[in-house]
Design a protein around this motif. Structure first.
Motif, short mmCIF file in Angstrom:
data_model
loop_
_atom_site.label_atom_id
_atom_site.label_comp_id
_atom_site.label_asym_id
_atom_site.label_seq_id
_atom_site.Cartn_x
_atom_site.Cartn_y
_atom_site.Cartn_z
N LEU A 97 1.16 -1.25 0.18
CA LEU A 97 -0.11 0.16 0.64
C LEU A 97 0.77 0.95 -0.17
O LEU A 97 0.79 2.44 -0.56
CB LEU A 97 -1.07 0.27 1.40
CG LEU A 97 -2.57 0.93 1.35
CD1 LEU A 97 -3.17 0.82 0.01
CD2 LEU A 97 -2.88 0.41 2.18
N SER A 98 2.02 1.31 0.27
CA SER A 98 2.82 2.87 0.80
C SER A 98 3.21 2.73 -0.31
O SER A 98 3.63 3.82 -0.35
CB SER A 98 3.90 2.03 1.98
OG SER A 98 4.77 1.47 1.01
N ALA A 99 3.50 1.61 -1.71
CA ALA A 99 3.95 2.04 -2.53
C ALA A 99 3.20 2.61 -3.84
O ALA A 99 3.35 2.96 -4.82
CB ALA A 99 4.62 0.65 -3.80
N CYS A 100 2.15 2.33 -3.13
CA CYS A 100 0.86 3.25 -4.32
C CYS A 100 -0.33 4.29 -4.01
O CYS A 100 -1.05 4.71 -4.70
CB CYS A 100 -0.18 1.97 -4.91
SG CYS A 100 -1.10 1.55 -3.45
N ALA A 101 -0.03 4.31 -2.42
CA ALA A 101 -0.58 5.40 -1.43
C ALA A 101 0.17 6.13 -0.79
O ALA A 101 0.47 5.75 -0.83
CB ALA A 101 -1.76 4.85 -0.92
#
Length: 139
Positions: A97-101
């Motif tokens: 999730l940290s890679a896309c948000a």
């Protein structure tokens, strides 16, 4: 999906057992310890699509706050930076999730965390409002 359907989807994710393996589910996708559903998808010019997806998140967040209180807002930037620059291992679903948000609105509901995030996975991809339910606290 309207607000009532979004809330029903979040309730379904929250009440259901987490998948044993990574993959698709009836509500979206998930893996051991988490489940994810796409609530909205916004196409168009980058800034406009992002603004619309963030407005979707803020509207749903305000509705959920009526039941669960004000959300905990959490930046994922440092999580992503630690993983990239320092090779830190980040528990799922927070790693992907940290890679896309960039930011979460989250609540601890019972023994699970419920989070809303606006995700964007590439220039030609839409902005998505995602609901994430997990037993793993945000890092």
């Amino acid at each position: 999906m309207n607000l009532a359907e979004q809330c029903a989807t979040i309730d379904q994710l929250w009440a259901s057992p987490f998948p044993d393996d990574h993959g698709r589910s009836a509500a979206g996708w998930g893996g051991p310890g988490y489940a994810v559903a796409e609530l909205t998808r916004r196409h168009g010019a980058r800034e406009e699509a992002e603004d619309r997806a963030e407005a979707d998140r803020d509207e749903l967040s305000a509705l959920l706050a009526q039941s669960w209180g004000a959300p905990y807002r959490f930046s994922l930037w440092s999580v992503h930076a630690r993983a990239l620059e320092q090779g830190a291992v980040v528990s799922e679903p927070w790693g992907w999730l940290s890679a896309c948000a960039q930011e979460l609105h989250s609540w601890c509901v019972g023994e699970r965390w419920v989070a809303l995030a606006v995700a964007h996975q590439g220039d030609d991809q839409p902005y998505q409002l995602l609901a994430v339910v997990t037993g793993v606290a945000p890092p």
